[in-house]
Design an enzyme around this catalytic site. Structure first.
Site, short mmCIF file in Angstrom:
data_model
loop_
_atom_site.label_atom_id
_atom_site.label_comp_id
_atom_site.label_asym_id
_atom_site.label_seq_id
_atom_site.Cartn_x
_atom_site.Cartn_y
_atom_site.Cartn_z
N ASP A 8 0.86 -1.18 0.00
CA ASP A 8 0.00 0.00 0.00
C ASP A 8 0.91 1.23 0.00
O ASP A 8 2.13 1.12 -0.17
CB ASP A 8 -0.99 -0.04 1.18
N HIS A 9 0.33 2.39 0.22
CA HIS A 9 1.12 3.63 0.21
C HIS A 9 2.16 3.64 1.33
O HIS A 9 3.24 4.18 1.16
CB HIS A 9 0.20 4.86 0.33
N CYS A 66 3.29 -3.05 4.00
CA CYS A 66 2.45 -1.89 4.32
C CYS A 66 3.19 -1.09 5.37
O CYS A 66 4.41 -1.25 5.53
CB CYS A 66 1.04 -2.31 4.75
N GLY A 67 2.52 -0.21 6.09
CA GLY A 67 3.23 0.62 7.05
C GLY A 67 3.90 -0.20 8.14
O GLY A 67 5.08 -0.05 8.42
N THR A 68 3.12 -1.07 8.75
CA THR A 68 3.66 -1.95 9.79
C THR A 68 3.94 -3.36 9.30
O THR A 68 4.65 -4.11 9.98
CB THR A 68 2.64 -2.08 10.95
N GLY A 69 3.33 -3.74 8.21
CA GLY A 69 3.38 -5.13 7.75
C GLY A 69 2.25 -5.96 8.33
O GLY A 69 2.02 -7.09 7.89
N ILE A 70 1.55 -5.39 9.30
CA ILE A 70 0.51 -6.18 9.99
C ILE A 70 -0.72 -6.36 9.10
O ILE A 70 -1.17 -7.47 8.84
CB ILE A 70 0.11 -5.50 11.32
N GLY A 71 -1.28 -5.26 8.65
CA GLY A 71 -2.51 -5.35 7.87
C GLY A 71 -2.36 -6.17 6.61
O GLY A 71 -3.20 -7.03 6.30
N ARG A 133 9.80 -32.84 11.05
CA ARG A 133 8.70 -32.54 11.98
C ARG A 133 7.96 -31.26 11.58
O ARG A 133 6.78 -31.09 11.90
CB ARG A 133 9.22 -32.41 13.41
N HIS A 134 8.63 -30.40 10.86
CA HIS A 134 7.99 -29.14 10.46
C HIS A 134 6.92 -29.39 9.39
O HIS A 134 5.97 -28.62 9.28
CB HIS A 134 9.04 -28.15 9.96
#
Ligand code: RB5
Length: 147
Positions: A8-9, A66-71, A133-134
């Site tokens: 995003d921006h 994005c700004g935080t990477g969270i969204g 195992r992963h």
């Protein structure tokens, strides 16, 4: 590698840095947008578009910013088959590949600087899924999508 990147921006400036770096290394990078960092856009649109293309097998990996990477990581992970990992350091990025078989790297353009971001990208792309195992754990993770 064949890669797709989207932001995003809030992630636009870092996207441009990452895209240029990866292209200079010889990777094929498709830019999903956004293409103008001055216009406010919605991160779910870009996270979902990148994730859909990766899950469809059109690219080896995706990168979302994005700004935080969270969204944008939340958005990407709504697409079945996506395993987007929000990473703030190279260790997380390596583990995201080795343990979680992540197929999308998420970063925050307002969280990590360009130098650190490129180290994160490098660790992610050089990481290899360890299996064993992963595999069982990733299979259980993906089975959660049906519930
Ligand atoms: C946009 O201002 C911002 O909310 C977005 O880039 C992201 O940080 C959301 O998680």
């Amino acid at each position: 590698m064949k890669l797709i990147i989207g932001s995003d921006h809030g992630g636009f400036a870092l996207k441009e840095v990452v895209k240029q770096h990866l292209t200079s290394l010889g990777h094929e990078v498709f830019d999903q947008g956004t293409h103008d960092g001055t216009v406010s856009v919605d991160y779910p649109d870009y996270g979902a578009a990148v994730a859909r293309a990766v899950v469809a097998g059109e690219y080896d990996f995706g990168i979302v910013i994005c700004g935080t990477g969270i969204g944008i990581s939340l958005a990407a992970n709504k697409i079945h088959g996506a395993r987007a990992a929000l990473c703030t350091d190279p260790y997380m990025a390596r583990m995201a590949r080795e343990h979680n078989d992540a197929n999308i790297l998420a970063m925050g353009g307002r969280v990590v600087g360009p130098g650190l971001a490129l180290s994160i990208v490098e660790a992610f792309l050089n990481g290899e899924f360890a299996g064993g195992r992963h595999t069982r754990r990733v299979n259980k993770l993906m089975a959660l999508e049906t519930f």
